[in-house]
Design an enzyme around this catalytic site. Structure first.
Site, PDB file in Angstrom:
ATOM      1  N   HIS A  12     -54.900 -42.198 -24.607  1.00 30.95           N
ATOM      2  CA  HIS A  12     -56.631 -43.285 -24.695  1.00 30.95           C
ATOM      3  C   HIS A  12     -57.079 -42.866 -26.362  1.00 30.95           C
ATOM      4  O   HIS A  12     -57.330 -44.314 -26.303  1.00 30.95           O
ATOM      5  CB  HIS A  12     -57.897 -42.477 -23.696  1.00 30.95           C
ATOM      6  CG  HIS A  12     -57.948 -43.369 -22.835  1.00 30.95           C
ATOM      7  ND1 HIS A  12     -57.069 -42.658 -21.381  1.00 30.95           N
ATOM      8  CD2 HIS A  12     -58.447 -44.338 -22.153  1.00 30.95           C
ATOM      9  CE1 HIS A  12     -57.138 -43.631 -20.175  1.00 30.95           C
ATOM     10  NE2 HIS A  12     -58.135 -44.036 -20.743  1.00 30.95           N
TER      11      HIS A  12
ATOM     12  N   LYS B 139     -60.061 -38.592 -11.222  1.00 33.01           N
ATOM     13  CA  LYS B 139     -61.153 -37.641 -10.431  1.00 33.01           C
ATOM     14  C   LYS B 139     -62.548 -36.982 -10.925  1.00 33.01           C
ATOM     15  O   LYS B 139     -62.417 -37.238 -11.970  1.00 33.01           O
ATOM     16  CB  LYS B 139     -60.214 -36.834  -9.492  1.00 33.01           C
ATOM     17  CG  LYS B 139     -60.262 -35.473 -11.042  1.00 33.01           C
ATOM     18  CD  LYS B 139     -58.987 -34.338 -10.300  1.00 33.01           C
ATOM     19  CE  LYS B 139     -58.790 -33.358 -11.130  1.00 33.01           C
ATOM     20  NZ  LYS B 139     -59.783 -32.604 -11.817  1.00 33.01           N
TER      21      LYS B 139
END
Lengths: 173, 279
Positions: free
Chosen positions: A36, A101
């Site tokens: 990222h 999650k």
């Protein structure tokens, strides 16, 4: 369980409601912390990304290595909250869904709403189940990051819950 | 005096690591089954069913139950009548870890804290040694995932905070962790000692069976009260809002200084993976 094929269309996203159980098939790209950071650096510099973000799905995951004759090892979701500082920028750049999650912050929720995008929660700790439903895995960027590299996965019947829908409703609230 | 070649320790670490990566403990499976039957929230039930199905797939295909095959934590209780021969103990343990993570196709998750460069073989392991009486070596292997480790906390309470302060610290830690550590969690609590030993006790507490009670009645009462209050938080499996937020709470204690009350709370996700052997 509702079945959907990735990449999602705008119409697919519009029908999803927080708390729905959905089975996902199609193409996703993995990215975790390090990947990222690099993707956002490329975006900031205006350089070409290793894959097209438009309409794409990012899966917050870093798989175990594949055994011989298998596509990949265990590959469940990692904690999404660590990607919170990057997610709005990617969503604003065309990403339509993320799979991870755990809850994500309000900034991400706002970015999901303004881009009509969706956040799916896969079940953490179910790496063997998800890994065995990945038919193909190829590294498309940053191979030196090992499990943290960007992999293009072809998945079949990934059980997930709609965590945050395009209206900003969340299963965590 | 008994002589033990560290090669035996290396082999034991290798076997325990391979098995732990692909298997949940029996007490964990039992607790998850109980949670699934009890859970009234549909998304949480879905999560627990998925987790139980996952465990079967992992065992059948010898795949890691979770892709986070963890930082390798090794606890060694070494009898003082044991004389270790062969390669140095840390080398033996790390060699066992290295081989298991390679042969098991486990993820290598260890890196430099600043450069983030991966060490490539999941070493070094975290090795805790204690010298105890006797001529045996008790070896415990625990692959520790970091989604849950990241949510752990340490409190240096004042003695005045007492039992209520301890319980509040434990419940607060689980509440702040929310959905992030993969609930339902197993909570290891260290009470007393110093800053460092308290944290170690909380880790050691996680090597106990889920559902076991501390032999000291007052400590067992704290465990039970913490579990009750944690489940009343309603976080539920994966944070999907439900009845079961924790599978268990285990507390370990040690005497501390008259001025302090350290409390360490180490969070373990629902993938409880622990292997033990006596050599």
């Amino acid at each position: 369980m509702k079945k959907l094929t990735l990449p999602l269309s705008g119409a697919d996203v519009a029908l999803l409601k927080a708390g729905d159980a959905v089975s996902l098939s199609g193409v996703v790209f993995t990215a975790r912390d390090c990947a990222h950071k690099r993707i956002v650096e490329l975006l900031d510099k205006g350089e070409k990304l290793p894959f097209d973000l438009l309409g794409a799905t990012i899966y917050y995951a870093g798989p175990c290595p594949a055994k011989p004759n298998e596509a990949v090892g265990s590959c469940g979701p990692t904690t999404s909250a660590r990607m919170e500082s990057f997610a709005p920028k990617l969503l604003d750049s065309g990403l339509r869904s993320v799979i991870g999650k755990g809850e994500m912050c309000d900034e991400v929720k706002k970015a999901l709403v303004r881009n009509k995008a969706v956040y799916f929660a896969a079940v953490g700790g179910a790496g063997a189940l998800y890994g065995s439903r990945i038919n193909k895995c190829e590294c498309v960027a940053f191979p030196e990051l090992l499990s943290e590299a960007v992999y293009r996965l072809e998945i079949t019947d990934f059980p997930v819950i709609v965590a945050t829908d395009a209206n900003g409703n969340s299963v965590f609230e | 005096m008994r002589t033990l070649d560290t090669k035996k320790i290396e082999e034991a670490v290798y076997r325990l690591a391979l098995k732990a990566g692909t298997t949940l403990t029996d007490d964990c499976v039992f607790a998850l089954g109980k949670a699934e039957r009890k859970e009234s929230s549909l998304p949480c039930k879905f999560a627990l069913e998925t987790v139980l199905k996952n465990r079967e797939i992992a065992e059948e295909k010898l795949m890691p139950v979770c892709q986070d095959t963890g930082l390798a934590v090794v606890l060694l209780e070494i009898g003082q009548d044991v004389f270790l021969t062969g390669k140095p103990l840390d080398e033996a343990v790390n060699e066992g870890v290295k081989r298991a993570y390679k042969d098991g196709y486990f993820r290598k998750s260890v890196c430099d804290p600043l450069t983030r460069d991966n060490t490539g073989d999941n070493t070094p392991a975290v090795i805790h040694t204690e010298i105890v009486s006797g001529d045996e070596v008790k070896l415990t292997f625990m692959p520790k995932g970091f989604g849950s480790e990241n949510m752990s906390r340490l409190y240096m309470l004042t003695p005045a905070k007492g039992v209520e302060g301890i319980i509040n610290a434990v419940v607060e830690t689980v509440k702040l962790a929310g959905s992030r550590p993969c609930p339902p969690v197993y909570v290891g609590v260290g009470i007393g000692g110093s800053f460092d030993t308290c944290a170690f006790l909380s880790k050691k507490a996680l090597t106990r069976e889920v559902g076991s009670a501390n032999p000291r009645a007052d400590i067992a009462a704290i465990e039970a009260e913490c579990l009750k209050r944690i489940n009343a938080l309603g976080i539920g499996a994966q944070g999907f809002k439900g009845d079961v937020t924790a599978l268990g709470v285990s507390c370990e204690v040690a005497p501390t200084h008259i001025a302090g009350l350290p409390v360490a709370v180490n969070i373990q996700c629902h993938c409880i993976r622990v292997g033990k052997v006596v050599l």
